[in-house]
Scaffold this motif. Sequence first.
Motif, mmCIF file in Angstrom:
data_model
loop_
_atom_site.group_PDB
_atom_site.id
_atom_site.type_symbol
_atom_site.label_atom_id
_atom_site.label_comp_id
_atom_site.label_asym_id
_atom_site.label_seq_id
_atom_site.Cartn_x
_atom_site.Cartn_y
_atom_site.Cartn_z
ATOM 1 N N ARG A 16 1.280 56.904 -6.003
ATOM 2 C CA ARG A 16 0.123 57.565 -5.778
ATOM 3 C C ARG A 16 -0.509 57.519 -4.455
ATOM 4 N N GLU A 17 -0.079 56.474 -3.824
ATOM 5 C CA GLU A 17 -0.424 56.261 -2.303
ATOM 6 C C GLU A 17 0.552 57.274 -1.631
ATOM 7 N N LEU A 18 1.621 57.537 -1.836
ATOM 8 C CA LEU A 18 2.562 58.354 -0.898
ATOM 9 C C LEU A 18 1.899 59.838 -1.399
ATOM 10 N N ARG A 19 1.410 59.970 -2.395
ATOM 11 C CA ARG A 19 0.938 61.412 -2.610
ATOM 12 C C ARG A 19 -0.207 61.692 -1.919
ATOM 13 N N TYR A 20 -1.086 60.727 -1.681
ATOM 14 C CA TYR A 20 -2.204 60.934 -0.898
ATOM 15 C C TYR A 20 -1.955 61.069 0.535
ATOM 16 N N LEU A 21 -1.074 60.247 0.995
ATOM 17 C CA LEU A 21 -0.482 60.500 2.521
ATOM 18 C C LEU A 21 0.083 61.918 2.891
ATOM 19 N N ASN A 22 0.822 62.316 1.682
ATOM 20 C CA ASN A 22 1.616 63.786 1.848
ATOM 21 C C ASN A 22 0.480 64.854 1.535
ATOM 22 N N ALA A 23 -0.633 64.726 1.032
ATOM 23 C CA ALA A 23 -1.297 65.692 0.370
ATOM 24 C C ALA A 23 -1.840 66.581 1.853
ATOM 25 N N ALA A 63 6.479 44.863 -2.408
ATOM 26 C CA ALA A 63 5.997 46.112 -2.858
ATOM 27 C C ALA A 63 4.575 46.322 -3.180
ATOM 28 N N ALA A 64 4.025 44.900 -3.824
ATOM 29 C CA ALA A 64 2.572 44.928 -4.048
ATOM 30 C C ALA A 64 1.727 44.564 -2.775
ATOM 31 N N THR A 65 2.516 43.859 -1.681
ATOM 32 C CA THR A 65 1.857 43.745 -0.448
ATOM 33 C C THR A 65 1.700 44.980 0.329
ATOM 34 N N TYR A 66 2.741 45.924 0.172
ATOM 35 C CA TYR A 66 2.609 47.084 1.048
ATOM 36 C C TYR A 66 1.658 48.057 0.235
ATOM 37 N N LEU A 67 1.400 47.856 -1.057
ATOM 38 C CA LEU A 67 0.682 48.668 -1.867
ATOM 39 C C LEU A 67 -0.916 48.365 -1.348
ATOM 40 N N CYS A 68 -1.119 47.296 -1.229
ATOM 41 C CA CYS A 68 -2.383 46.577 -0.866
ATOM 42 C C CYS A 68 -2.645 47.313 0.466
ATOM 43 N N LEU A 69 -1.779 47.231 1.598
ATOM 44 C CA LEU A 69 -1.797 47.832 2.963
ATOM 45 C C LEU A 69 -2.118 49.259 2.943
ATOM 46 N N LEU A 70 -1.276 50.140 2.070
ATOM 47 C CA LEU A 70 -1.642 51.512 1.906
ATOM 48 C C LEU A 70 -2.882 51.780 1.398
ATOM 49 N N ARG A 74 -5.882 53.594 3.637
ATOM 50 C CA ARG A 74 -6.862 54.836 3.005
ATOM 51 C C ARG A 74 -8.176 54.613 2.807
ATOM 52 N N GLU A 75 -8.697 53.532 2.186
ATOM 53 C CA GLU A 75 -10.190 53.318 2.120
ATOM 54 C C GLU A 75 -10.929 53.116 3.612
ATOM 55 N N HIS A 76 -10.156 52.365 4.277
ATOM 56 C CA HIS A 76 -10.789 52.146 5.695
ATOM 57 C C HIS A 76 -10.926 53.296 6.608
ATOM 58 N N VAL A 77 -9.944 54.376 6.248
ATOM 59 C CA VAL A 77 -10.061 55.618 6.882
ATOM 60 C C VAL A 77 -11.257 56.511 6.453
ATOM 61 N N ALA A 78 -11.579 56.387 5.186
ATOM 62 C CA ALA A 78 -12.521 57.055 4.242
ATOM 63 C C ALA A 78 -13.899 56.417 4.670
#
Length: 113
Positions: A16-23, A63-70, A74-78
Amino acid sequence: MAALGSPLRTWRGLLRELRYLNAATGRPYRHTAAYRYLVKAFRAHRVTSEKLCRARHELHFQAATYLCLLRSIREHVALHQEFHGKGERSVEESAGLVGLKLPQQPGGKGWEP
């Protein structure tokens, strides 16, 4: 230590985060190097027997740590885009930003008693 949840949930969150990044680029996320790396890593650490696999748990934790980072980025940028200073604001705009409304003066703006 908090429970990590299932690896499938982590995998779906990463996709899901990869989809947000590549949108923004318009490219499908499946054609990125990050996607290929994640698929390769998750497939390499699948459990094939009943014995405890420390490497699998280590991969899941990373993977869970990287997911938390992504997600956090995204939330910080918003939040940054929403509340970033746009120069000098009026009192009415500043009050509206935090959900307040200024009282109306009886004679209009600049009314003196």
